[in-house]
Design a protein around this motif. Structure first.
Motif, PDB file in Angstrom:
ATOM      1  N   HIS A  67      33.438 -17.299 -13.762  1.00  0.00           N
ATOM      2  CA  HIS A  67      32.224 -17.328 -13.779  1.00  0.00           C
ATOM      3  C   HIS A  67      32.206 -17.853 -15.619  1.00  0.00           C
ATOM      4  CE1 HIS A  67      27.985 -15.835 -13.516  1.00  0.00           C
ATOM      5  NE2 HIS A  67      27.857 -16.863 -13.456  1.00  0.00           N
ATOM      6  N   TYR A  68      31.763 -18.843 -14.508  1.00  0.00           N
ATOM      7  CA  TYR A  68      31.500 -19.698 -16.789  1.00  0.00           C
ATOM      8  C   TYR A  68      29.257 -19.509 -17.104  1.00  0.00           C
ATOM      9  CZ  TYR A  68      36.505 -20.669 -16.373  1.00  0.00           C
ATOM     10  OH  TYR A  68      37.766 -20.459 -16.317  1.00  0.00           O
ATOM     11  N   PRO A  69      29.295 -18.626 -17.093  1.00  0.00           N
ATOM     12  CA  PRO A  69      27.480 -18.841 -16.990  1.00  0.00           C
ATOM     13  C   PRO A  69      27.212 -19.494 -18.329  1.00  0.00           C
ATOM     14  CG  PRO A  69      28.261 -16.347 -17.663  1.00  0.00           C
ATOM     15  CD  PRO A  69      29.545 -17.141 -17.159  1.00  0.00           C
ATOM     16  N   GLN A  70      27.722 -19.381 -19.371  1.00  0.00           N
ATOM     17  CA  GLN A  70      27.625 -19.954 -20.392  1.00  0.00           C
ATOM     18  C   GLN A  70      28.014 -21.749 -20.442  1.00  0.00           C
ATOM     19  OE1 GLN A  70      25.395 -18.474 -22.355  1.00  0.00           O
ATOM     20  NE2 GLN A  70      25.489 -16.549 -20.295  1.00  0.00           N
ATOM     21  N   GLN A  71      29.377 -21.057 -19.565  1.00  0.00           N
ATOM     22  CA  GLN A  71      29.957 -23.007 -20.600  1.00  0.00           C
ATOM     23  C   GLN A  71      29.186 -24.155 -19.677  1.00  0.00           C
ATOM     24  OE1 GLN A  71      30.881 -20.004 -20.097  1.00  0.00           O
ATOM     25  NE2 GLN A  71      32.249 -19.554 -21.463  1.00  0.00           N
ATOM     26  N   LEU A  72      30.089 -25.157 -20.106  1.00  0.00           N
ATOM     27  CA  LEU A  72      29.724 -26.462 -18.865  1.00  0.00           C
ATOM     28  C   LEU A  72      30.694 -27.156 -18.375  1.00  0.00           C
ATOM     29  CD1 LEU A  72      26.874 -28.592 -17.983  1.00  0.00           C
ATOM     30  CD2 LEU A  72      27.837 -29.557 -19.937  1.00  0.00           C
ATOM     31  N   ILE A  73      30.257 -26.639 -16.408  1.00  0.00           N
ATOM     32  CA  ILE A  73      31.398 -27.364 -15.751  1.00  0.00           C
ATOM     33  C   ILE A  73      31.633 -29.066 -15.730  1.00  0.00           C
ATOM     34  CG2 ILE A  73      33.350 -27.042 -14.051  1.00  0.00           C
ATOM     35  CD1 ILE A  73      31.865 -24.169 -14.358  1.00  0.00           C
ATOM     36  N   VAL A  74      32.442 -29.799 -16.134  1.00  0.00           N
ATOM     37  CA  VAL A  74      32.353 -31.168 -15.862  1.00  0.00           C
ATOM     38  C   VAL A  74      33.840 -31.688 -14.975  1.00  0.00           C
ATOM     39  CG1 VAL A  74      30.967 -32.241 -17.800  1.00  0.00           C
ATOM     40  CG2 VAL A  74      33.261 -31.932 -17.727  1.00  0.00           C
ATOM     41  N   PRO A  75      33.793 -32.576 -14.521  1.00  0.00           N
ATOM     42  CA  PRO A  75      35.202 -33.366 -13.928  1.00  0.00           C
ATOM     43  C   PRO A  75      35.615 -33.515 -14.738  1.00  0.00           C
ATOM     44  CG  PRO A  75      33.454 -34.743 -13.201  1.00  0.00           C
ATOM     45  CD  PRO A  75      32.635 -33.781 -14.267  1.00  0.00           C
ATOM     46  N   GLY A  76      37.187 -33.014 -14.271  1.00  0.00           N
ATOM     47  CA  GLY A  76      38.501 -33.676 -15.515  1.00  0.00           C
ATOM     48  C   GLY A  76      38.387 -35.537 -16.015  1.00  0.00           C
ATOM     49  N   PHE A  77      38.516 -35.111 -17.370  1.00  0.00           N
ATOM     50  CA  PHE A  77      38.152 -37.090 -18.457  1.00  0.00           C
ATOM     51  C   PHE A  77      39.630 -36.876 -17.621  1.00  0.00           C
ATOM     52  CE2 PHE A  77      36.334 -33.721 -21.199  1.00  0.00           C
ATOM     53  CZ  PHE A  77      35.588 -33.793 -21.416  1.00  0.00           C
ATOM     54  N   ILE A  78      39.364 -38.578 -17.611  1.00  0.00           N
ATOM     55  CA  ILE A  78      40.329 -39.459 -17.492  1.00  0.00           C
ATOM     56  C   ILE A  78      40.143 -40.575 -18.054  1.00  0.00           C
ATOM     57  CG2 ILE A  78      40.931 -41.336 -15.245  1.00  0.00           C
ATOM     58  CD1 ILE A  78      39.100 -39.900 -13.871  1.00  0.00           C
ATOM     59  N   ASP A  79      42.078 -40.741 -18.704  1.00  0.00           N
ATOM     60  CA  ASP A  79      42.036 -41.340 -20.012  1.00  0.00           C
ATOM     61  C   ASP A  79      43.183 -43.206 -19.116  1.00  0.00           C
ATOM     62  OD1 ASP A  79      43.192 -42.724 -21.753  1.00  0.00           O
ATOM     63  OD2 ASP A  79      44.079 -40.935 -23.302  1.00  0.00           O
ATOM     64  N   THR A  80      42.670 -43.800 -19.292  1.00  0.00           N
ATOM     65  CA  THR A  80      42.939 -45.314 -19.193  1.00  0.00           C
ATOM     66  C   THR A  80      43.871 -45.755 -19.629  1.00  0.00           C
ATOM     67  OG1 THR A  80      40.679 -46.655 -19.144  1.00  0.00           O
ATOM     68  CG2 THR A  80      41.668 -45.263 -17.234  1.00  0.00           C
ATOM     69  N   HIS A  81      44.199 -45.607 -20.889  1.00  0.00           N
ATOM     70  CA  HIS A  81      45.395 -46.313 -21.165  1.00  0.00           C
ATOM     71  C   HIS A  81      45.626 -45.448 -22.529  1.00  0.00           C
ATOM     72  CE1 HIS A  81      47.483 -49.052 -23.277  1.00  0.00           C
ATOM     73  NE2 HIS A  81      47.364 -49.559 -24.364  1.00  0.00           N
ATOM     74  N   ILE A  82      46.976 -45.039 -22.452  1.00  0.00           N
ATOM     75  CA  ILE A  82      47.358 -44.305 -23.678  1.00  0.00           C
ATOM     76  C   ILE A  82      49.275 -44.364 -23.138  1.00  0.00           C
ATOM     77  CG2 ILE A  82      47.332 -41.940 -22.466  1.00  0.00           C
ATOM     78  CD1 ILE A  82      47.010 -40.578 -24.193  1.00  0.00           C
ATOM     79  N   HIS A  83      49.544 -43.678 -24.524  1.00  0.00           N
ATOM     80  CA  HIS A  83      51.671 -44.028 -24.873  1.00  0.00           C
ATOM     81  C   HIS A  83      51.889 -43.026 -25.325  1.00  0.00           C
ATOM     82  CE1 HIS A  83      51.261 -48.747 -25.306  1.00  0.00           C
ATOM     83  NE2 HIS A  83      49.917 -48.656 -25.645  1.00  0.00           N
TER      84      HIS A  83
END
Length: 437
Positions: A67-83
């Motif tokens: 349970h995360y009552p105080q937090q905000l849950i969003v979809p995982g971040f997606i990085d489309t270009h990284i080395h």
């Protein structure tokens, strides 16, 4: 591969974008916020998402609920270009693109022929992504097959979805970093057979950029793409004005930079071109017509002085755009910090980037750019359970600003403007918690 917990149940405040859109102004209507929500995943896939009230009866008494009552849950971040090999040279001083490659990048990448070294940096890199809430990434390795193996092995241990490939480079680089047209083809083919579609791993044919590949090598890259139409193409395009001029000198018979890739069969719905800061009108049209995607990398474009990406033009031309950190020219693994820079890049052009559009680019928009929006990017039932738990009050200043937030959008904008890795409470990949602050 780590074993998957059969069932995970998460309760809390959830925010996502329900559907992909054709125009930025449509995003607001797709925002979904559930104040007291429940997400259930089984074997890595979302089996229920909705209000806690409506879904709690689906849970057996023996299933623990996080349970995360105080937090905000969003979809995982997606990085489309990284080395990944550039992790250790982040923040290298004082050059623009071509000089920066020769001064810093190539010497760093030479070390990755050592499997032990590649493994050490790959482990660090994957951990750094997860610590920043990034659950999927499209990644450059080096010219060495060992670097690709090391990266996929590290990602597999976390059940993480990574797209990567061996760099193709047979000229205009140190001799020890060059392959040949034939070895590039042979090595890439073996790596595709070994990794593409194994677990959550996907492969990308990866010419560094047009100047470092001969026509013979680009022909072989096109041959690979024809033989394996399901794999990705990942490269650079129109980042820097000197680079563009150089491409025109090297390929005089082609109609500009993008046409080099198009001529060799390297454009398409699974082709992702990093930067695209200085596209010409006919190139925008080609991007649209071929359903190719752009990785927008604001942090590195500013750091290397490359220019300002015209995001409004991508919407106008209906070209897919994802968000990229572009480590190591980019200066942060964190997509919140990347969005902070993206906002400023738009401001400098007299345009705005709303909080909800920012969230779209970091999640569902990037999933669409990678042709993965059927699997990732929001909390739709059946999708892969990758998500991140955010603390909006990670610092005293953030807490003060959040206490004055007028509404959800204002609260999210404050997070995007001030956020960094301190805001990441937990990262879940394929239904499992893989990082906790």
């Amino acid at each position: 591969m780590s074993s998957v917990i059969a069932t995970t149940a998460i309760r809390g405040r959830f925010l996502d974008i329900q559907n992909t859109v054709a125009q930025a102004r449509e995003i607001h209507d797709q925002v979904r916020y559930v104040e007291d929500g429940l997400l259930i995943s089984q074997n890595g896939k979302i089996t229920y998402f909705g209000a806690w009230q409506d879904g709690q009866h689906l849970l057996d008494a023996n299933i623990p609920v996080e349970h995360y009552p105080q937090q905000l849950i969003v979809p995982g971040f997606i990085d489309t270009h990284i080395h990944f090999p550039q992790t250790e040279m982040i923040g290298a001083y004082g050059e623009q693109l071509l000089e920066w490659l020769n001064t810093y990048t190539f010497p760093t990448e030479l070390q990755f022929k050592e499997p032990e070294y590649a493994t050490k940096i790959a482990e660090f890199f994957i951990q750094e992504l997860l610590k920043n809430g990034t659950t999927t990434a499209l990644v450059f390795a080096t010219v060495h097959p060992e670097s690709v193996d090391a990266l996929f092995e590290a990602a597999t241990r976390k059940n993480m979805r990574v797209i990567a490939g061996k760099v193709l480079m047979d000229r205009h680089a140190p001799e020890d970093l060059c392959d040949t047209a034939d070895s590039a083809y042979t090595d890439s083919k073996a790596l595709i057979e070994k990794w593409h579609g194994q677990g959550r791993n996907l492969y990308a044919i990866t010419p560094r950029f047009a100047p470092t590949s001969t026509e013979a090598q680009l022909t072989k890259a096109g041959q690979l793409k024809a033989e394996y139409p399901d794999v990705y193409v990942h490269t650079h395009l129109s980042e820097n004005k000197n680079e563009i001029a150089w491409v025109k000198e090297l390929f005089p018979s082609q109609n500009g930079y993008l046409d080099v890739y198009h001529h060799y069969g390297l454009t398409g719905s699974k082709s992702v071109f990093a930067h695209c800061v200085h596209l010409e009108e006919h190139e925008w049209q080609c991007m649209h017509d071929t359903d190719s995607a752009i990785a927008f990398c604001p942090t590195s474009n500013l750091f290397l002085g490359s220019g300002l990406f015209p995001l409004h033009k991508a919407w106008e031309k209906q070209v897919k755009v994802g968000l990229g950190t572009d480590i190591g020219a980019g200066t942060s693994f964190n997509q919140l910090q990347t969005l902070n820079e993206a906002y400023k890049v738009q401001q400098l052009q007299g345009n705005k980037l709303s909080a909800f559009e920012a969230l779209y680019h970091a999640t569902l928009g990037s999933a669409k750019a990678l042709s993965l929006d059927d699997k990732l990017g929001n909390f739709k039932q059946g999708k892969e359970a990758d998500f991140v738990v955010l603390d909006l009050n990670a610092t005293a200043l953030q807490a003060l600003r959040q206490s004055r937030a007028k509404n959800l959008e204002d609260s999210l904008f404050a997070l995007v403007t001030m956020g960094d890795d301190r805001n990441i409470v937990a990262t879940y990949v394929f239904g499992q918690c893989v990082y906790q602050a």
